[in-house]
Structures are given as C-alpha cells and as structure tokens.
Design a protein around this motif. Structure first.
Motif, PDB file in Angstrom:
ATOM      1  N   GLU A   1       3.588  -0.063  22.567  1.00 20.47           N
ATOM      2  CA  GLU A   1       3.924   0.984  23.538  1.00 20.47           C
ATOM      3  C   GLU A   1       4.947   1.956  22.962  1.00 20.47           C
ATOM      4  O   GLU A   1       4.828   3.176  23.133  1.00 20.47           O
ATOM      5  CB  GLU A   1       4.454   0.356  24.833  1.00 20.47           C
ATOM      6  N   ARG A   2       5.961   1.425  22.273  1.00 19.29           N
ATOM      7  CA  ARG A   2       6.959   2.298  21.646  1.00 19.29           C
ATOM      8  C   ARG A   2       6.312   3.189  20.602  1.00 19.29           C
ATOM      9  O   ARG A   2       6.616   4.385  20.504  1.00 19.29           O
ATOM     10  CB  ARG A   2       8.067   1.468  21.003  1.00 19.29           C
TER      11      ARG A   2
ATOM     12  N   LYS B   1       3.178   4.093  20.514  1.00 18.25           N
ATOM     13  CA  LYS B   1       2.373   5.103  21.215  1.00 18.25           C
ATOM     14  C   LYS B   1       3.259   6.222  21.743  1.00 18.25           C
ATOM     15  O   LYS B   1       2.937   7.417  21.593  1.00 18.25           O
ATOM     16  CB  LYS B   1       1.610   4.463  22.376  1.00 18.25           C
ATOM     17  N   LYS B   2       4.402   5.837  22.376  1.00 19.76           N
ATOM     18  CA  LYS B   2       5.318   6.850  22.898  1.00 19.76           C
ATOM     19  C   LYS B   2       5.872   7.711  21.774  1.00 19.76           C
ATOM     20  O   LYS B   2       5.972   8.940  21.893  1.00 19.76           O
ATOM     21  CB  LYS B   2       6.452   6.191  23.676  1.00 19.76           C
ATOM     22  N   GLU B   3       6.244   7.052  20.669  1.00 15.16           N
ATOM     23  CA  GLU B   3       6.773   7.799  19.517  1.00 15.16           C
ATOM     24  C   GLU B   3       5.704   8.716  18.949  1.00 15.16           C
ATOM     25  O   GLU B   3       5.981   9.864  18.596  1.00 15.16           O
ATOM     26  CB  GLU B   3       7.272   6.805  18.459  1.00 15.16           C
TER      27      GLU B   3
ATOM     28  N   ASP C   1       3.144   9.907  20.655  1.00 15.22           N
ATOM     29  CA  ASP C   1       2.955  11.008  21.614  1.00 15.22           C
ATOM     30  C   ASP C   1       4.085  12.025  21.488  1.00 15.22           C
ATOM     31  O   ASP C   1       3.854  13.251  21.523  1.00 15.22           O
ATOM     32  CB  ASP C   1       2.910  10.472  23.048  1.00 15.22           C
ATOM     33  N   ARG C   2       5.316  11.582  21.314  1.00 17.47           N
ATOM     34  CA  ARG C   2       6.455  12.489  21.172  1.00 17.47           C
ATOM     35  C   ARG C   2       6.325  13.318  19.898  1.00 17.47           C
ATOM     36  O   ARG C   2       6.531  14.538  19.916  1.00 17.47           O
ATOM     37  CB  ARG C   2       7.753  11.669  21.132  1.00 17.47           C
TER      38      ARG C   2
END
Length: 151
Positions: free
Chosen positions: A123-124, A126-128, A130-131
């Motif tokens: 998840e991290r 993916k978030k990273e 996406d960011r």
C-alpha cells in the motif's frame, strides 16, 4: 530301620525258597534282586542320615527361597522403574506437544505479521507510486504549459 528290612526279607525269602524248589531258578533270582534293592535302599537311607542330607537339602531350599525372594524384589524394583519411566515419557511427550503447539502458534502469528507488513508495504509503495506519478504528471503539465507559453 532294621526290623522292616528283616520283615521284607522273610516275606519274600521263605515263599521264594518254597516256590523255587517247585518251579526253578527264575523266582529265586527275582527274590535276590528284591533283597539287593532293599539293601541298597537301606544303605542310601543310612548314608543320608549319617551325612545329614536333610540339613543339606534344607540349606539348599533356604538358599533357593532367598534367591527367589531377591529375584522378586528386583523384579518389583524393575517394574517400579519401568512405570516411573513410562510416566516421565508421557510427561515429556505432553511437554513436547505443548512446545510444538506453542511454536506453531508463534510461527502462525509471525507469518500473519509478515503478511500484514507485506500488505502495508504494498500500500505504501502504491501510494508512493501514485504520488510520484501525480508529481510527474504535474511536472509534465508544467513543462507543457511552459512550452506553450514560450512559443
């Protein structure tokens, strides 16, 4: 002891002489065999009593009884030790099973923790991702808008 010997001798000797005179040597031979047997038996009884055969057999009997008693005691001790060892073995098996169950439970918890940590990391990432992707999109938009303004 001597009186019964004479009684037996007279019981067989007189009739044997009377019968031997009528029928022959065979009956007299049988009588002398019986007389020899009785004399031999009397000799054995005499020697047995003279040399205390009874005390020898009594001592031997006592020794054998003592050995049997000791053997039974050893057997009882061995059975007791066997029962103790069986109890200890069952306790060790129980403890071993508890340890294995505990280790399996810990391993399962560790597996769940690693699995959860892996999900969190995904998840991290993916978030990273996406960011970073949003930042790159913003950067690309800025460059495009700068490029359009400059033209």
């Amino acid at each position: 002891m001597i009186i019964p010997v004479f009684i037996v001798l007279f019981m067989f000797l007189f009739p044997a002489y009377a019968h031997a005179a009528e029928e022959g040597f065979f009956t007299l031979n049988l009588v002398w065999s019986i007389v020899n047997f009785v004399i031999l038996l009397a000799g054995f009884v005499y020697l047995y009593k003279k040399f205390r055969g009874g005390s020898f057999f009594k001592a031997r009997k006592d020794t054998i009884e003592k050995l049997i008693t000791e053997a039974m005691e050893v057997k009882q001790r061995a059975l007791s030790r066997h029962e103790d060892a069986a109890k200890q073995l069952s306790q060790f098996d129980k403890i071993n099973k508890e340890i294995i169950d505990d280790m399996n439970a810990r391993a399962e918890k560790e597996k769940q923790a690693i699995h959860e940590e892996g999900r969190n990391m995904i998840e991290r990432l993916k978030k990273e991702g996406d960011r970073i992707a949003d930042a790159e999109v913003q950067k690309a938009k800025q460059e495009i808008s700068d490029h359009i303004k400059n033209q």
